[in-house]
Structure formats: structure tokens, C-alpha cells
Design an enzyme around this catalytic site. Structure first.
Site, PDB file in Angstrom:
ATOM      1  N   LYS A  49       0.849  -1.067   0.065  1.00 25.84           N
ATOM      2  CA  LYS A  49       0.041  -0.094  -0.119  1.00 25.84           C
ATOM      3  C   LYS A  49       0.966   1.304   0.044  1.00 25.84           C
ATOM      4  CE  LYS A  49      -3.497  -2.853   0.072  1.00 25.84           C
ATOM      5  NZ  LYS A  49      -2.900  -4.011   0.384  1.00 25.84           N
ATOM      6  N   TYR A 260     -11.746 -15.229   3.938  1.00 29.39           N
ATOM      7  CA  TYR A 260     -10.784 -13.826   4.462  1.00 29.39           C
ATOM      8  C   TYR A 260     -10.299 -14.049   5.712  1.00 29.39           C
ATOM      9  CZ  TYR A 260      -8.994  -9.216   5.030  1.00 29.39           C
ATOM     10  OH  TYR A 260      -7.802  -8.215   5.164  1.00 29.39           O
ATOM     11  N   TYR A 286      -2.570 -12.890   3.728  1.00 25.85           N
ATOM     12  CA  TYR A 286      -2.258 -12.609   2.255  1.00 25.85           C
ATOM     13  C   TYR A 286      -1.343 -13.453   1.763  1.00 25.85           C
ATOM     14  CZ  TYR A 286      -5.248  -8.710   2.900  1.00 25.85           C
ATOM     15  OH  TYR A 286      -6.406  -7.596   3.188  1.00 25.85           O
TER      16      TYR A 286
HETATM   17  C1  LIG Z   1      -3.575  -5.249   0.395  1.00 26.48           C
HETATM   18  C2  LIG Z   1      -2.718  -6.611   0.438  1.00 26.48           C
HETATM   19  C3  LIG Z   1      -2.669  -7.215  -0.739  1.00 26.48           C
HETATM   20  C4  LIG Z   1      -3.280  -7.099  -1.978  1.00 26.48           C
HETATM   21  O1  LIG Z   1      -3.331  -6.181  -2.686  1.00 26.48           O
HETATM   22  P1  LIG Z   1      -4.303  -5.393  -3.654  1.00 26.48           P
HETATM   23  O2  LIG Z   1      -3.839  -4.425  -4.346  1.00 26.48           O
HETATM   24  O3  LIG Z   1      -5.482  -4.871  -2.491  1.00 26.48           O
HETATM   25  O4  LIG Z   1      -5.138  -6.458  -4.301  1.00 26.48           O
HETATM   26  C5  LIG Z   1      -1.681  -8.178  -0.807  1.00 26.48           C
HETATM   27  N1  LIG Z   1      -0.937  -8.503   0.545  1.00 26.48           N
HETATM   28  C6  LIG Z   1      -1.025  -7.654   1.395  1.00 26.48           C
HETATM   29  C7  LIG Z   1      -0.147  -7.989   2.759  1.00 26.48           C
HETATM   30  C8  LIG Z   1      -1.973  -6.746   1.530  1.00 26.48           C
HETATM   31  O5  LIG Z   1      -1.902  -5.800   2.662  1.00 26.48           O
END
Ligand SMILES: *Cc1c(COP(=O)(O)O)cnc(C)c1O
Length: 331
Positions: A49, A260, A286
């Protein structure tokens, strides 16, 4: 064509490192595996991000905003990085988080509090459904609020990943390496859309494979359509004559498991293997899931030993502290 004139605020340390995971590869008898370390973007424990926020908050400042509003899950990495970036840029920050206020602040939520942002607990509305009313209140109070979209996934966020792909390709060139796959966790779509467009603009031949993290069916637009349309809108914004359709998207939804943030054996194995062979932390929501997917694709032969894989580490390790219950392998 281009995005040189789009405002941008420096928030991270780039380029992030590119490393090769020789021990992990040996352990699973796999192909060459490289890792792009966006867990080291440098802003408040890092993550993907940071890249998006450079453009999105650049826009916020250009528009004269003094207050940032965004939304996410209680352990949102996006919200934590937004809170830190807002602090750095002198902006007030409001986070609209799913769930109820817990008794103890942990992981990303602890960091949100340290950065001094205001938290609005939204119950089941973890995707920002409550934002319009909060924005109204802020306006009434004389503030100039700016809404950062869920996950930072709009055209501005996606642009950052065109840039990121250029950064990666330069690093690969330096070590005279080519890759056949880029594997990463895909959840709100900005990373995916940006990489798709970047690949097209750079005329590269590897496959961009997003591992879907969230099986939430409540979204108004199905996730695959959302990514394709975001890639098209981003192309339009930068004046690139590019069209994307469903055929251009590879979104693998085989690993969403129980949904999720529900940690299963897949994530447990990926986190323990990567930590114990490489000394690298993956996160439970993630990157643990995406690496679990990659390991599975290697074991089933979907990805071959002759391939060369780039795993994009998108961050998230601060959430480990809030998810210790789900990490069965440590028991
Ligand atoms: C937000 C996030 C993602 C996914 O990225 P997007 O652009 O939202 O699809 C993957 N890994 C982590 C650790 C994240 O915080």
C-alpha cells in the site's frame, strides 16, 4: 501518454530488494524462486500500500485535503500504512474498521493507534459502507476530507504498480535473469490491475498470476470484472491505448479456503517453511495464502522445475501478532 505529471509524495524506500529463495526452492524441489521484498517499503513496517499511497495521497494534497478517511478490516495493512502516511504528511486520519472495538489493541490495530488516527467501528461493514456518513460529519465540522478507496485500489493506486514492475525488470536485468511467472496475493485489485497494465506496456512475456484471498460474494461487481475494468480505467487515465478483457486476467481462486483471514494448513505450512528456510516472515491473511498456493502449484506440476518464479511479497507481517491462535504449527 504517461503519468509524470500526476502528483506523488515520497513515502517509501525504493527500489525494494530483490532476493532469491534458494533454500525454500531446494526444500520443495522447486524451480528458481525470487522474491520482491515490498514488505520492506520502509513505511511503518512496509507493504504494497505504500506504493499506492504515494500517488493517492499526492492527489489528496493537490486537492487541498486536510483529513483522510479510509476503511478496512480490523487488521488491515492498508489502514496501518495509510495512518502512518497521513501522520507523515500532517493529515488527520479516520479509519473505518470492520468489527467491534476489542479489549486489547494488537498487530496493525495497535500501530493505527500509535499513529494517532481516529477509529470508527463499523460492525459487519468492513468495506467502507459507513464512509459517506462520516465524510458528511467531517464536512459539517469544517474539514476537507479525502476518501482513500478500499485497499487503495483505484487508477492512482494501480499506476504505482506499473512503476513497480519497471523497477523489478531493471533489477532482473542487472542479475541477467528472466522469469516465467509473477505470483502474488490479490485482494482489492489495484496491485493486479497495475501489474497487468505494466506487463502490457513493457511487452513482457511472463504470466501475472494473482492468488485470490477473499471469497466474499457480497461485492456489487465480481472481483475478476473489477480488476479488468480497473486495468482499463488506468490505461485510459495515462492515455495508453490498451484494452483488457477477461482473457487477459489470471486470477486463481483455488486457495480461498474458508474465507478472508481464516488460517488453515495451507497458510501454516507456507509461513513455517518460508520462515524456517529463509528467515522471512509471511503474513497469515495474504502472503501466507499466496505462498501456499505457489507451493501447491509447484507440487502438482502446474509450475515446472524449469520455470522461474517471482513471488511478490506484499507485506502484512504485523498481523502475525494478532493471529497467533491460528498458527497451529507453533504449538
Ligand atoms: C492489500 C494487500 C494485498 C492485496 O493487494 P491489492 O492491491 O489490495 O489486491 C496483498 N498482500 C497484503 C499484505 C496486503 O496488505
Amino acid at each position: 501518454m504517461g503519468y509524470e505529471n500526476i502528483p506523488r509524495e515520497a513515502l517509501g524506500f525504493f527500489p525494494t530488494p530483490l532476493v532469491e529463495l534458494t533454500n525454500l526452492s531446494k526444500k520443495i524441489d522447486g524451480p528458481k524462486i525470487f522474491m520482491k521484498r515490498d514488505d520492506n517499503t520502509g513505511l511503518a513496517l512496509g507493504g504494497n500500500k505504500t506504493r499506492k499511497l504515494e500517488y493517492i495521497l499526492g492527489d489528496a494534497l493537490a486537492q487541498g485535503a486536510d483529513t483522510i478517511v479510509t476503511a478496512g478490516a480490523a487488521q488491515s495493512n492498508h489502514c496501518r500504512q495509510t495512518a502512518a502516511a497521513a501522520a507523515k504528511l500532517g493529515l488527520e486520519c479516520h479509519l473505518v474498521l470492520g468489527g467491534q472495538e476489542p479489549q486489547h489493541f494488537d498487530g496493525n490495530l495497535l500501530l493505527d493507534k500509535i499513529f494517532g488516527c481516529q477509529i470508527h467501528w463499523a460492525g459487519n461493514n468492513r468495506k467502507g459502507e459507513d464512509i459517506p456518513q462520516i465524510v458528511e460529519q467531517l464536512k459539517k465540522a469544517g474539514k476537507k476530507p479525502y476518501v482513500v478507496p478500499y485497499g487503495g485500489s483505484n487508477e492512482l493506486g494501480a499506476i504505482a504498480f506499473i512503476e513497480a514492475l519497471k523497477e523489478l525488470e531493471l533489477q532482473l536485468k542487472e542479475i541477467k535473469t528472466s522469469i516465467t511467472y509473477i505470483i502474488f496475493a490479490s485482494s482489492s485489485g489495484g496491485t493486479h490491475a497495475g501489474l497487468m497494465l505494466g506487463k502490457r506496456l513493457l511487452k513482457s512475456s511472463y504470466q501475472i498470476v494473482g492468488i485470490n484471498i477473499d471469497k466474499d460474494e457480497t461485492d456489487k461487481v465480481p472481483f475478476d470484472q473489477y480488476i479488468v475494468s480497473l486495468a482499463n480505467k488506468t490505461a485510459k487515465l495515462i492515455g495508453a491505448d490498451q484494452q483488457f478483457s477477461d482473457q487477459d486476467l489470471i486470477l486463481n481462486s483455488d486457495y480461498v479456503g474458508a474465507g478472508y483471514g481464516v488460517i488453515g494448513e495451507l497458510e501454516n505450512e507456507a509461513i513455517s517453511l518460508t520462515a524456517q528456510t529463509e528467515g522471512i516472515l509471511l503474513d497469515p491473511v495474504y502472503t501466507g495464502r499466496a505462498m501456499g498456493g505457489l507451493i501447491n502449484m509447484i507440487r502438482t506440476g502446474e509450475i515446472k522445475k524449469t520455470d522461474s518464479v517471482l513471488f511478490w511479497h506484499t507485506g502484512g507481517a504485523p498481523a502475525l501478532f494478532a493471529y497467533s491462535e491460528g498458527l497451529k504449527f507453533i504449538k
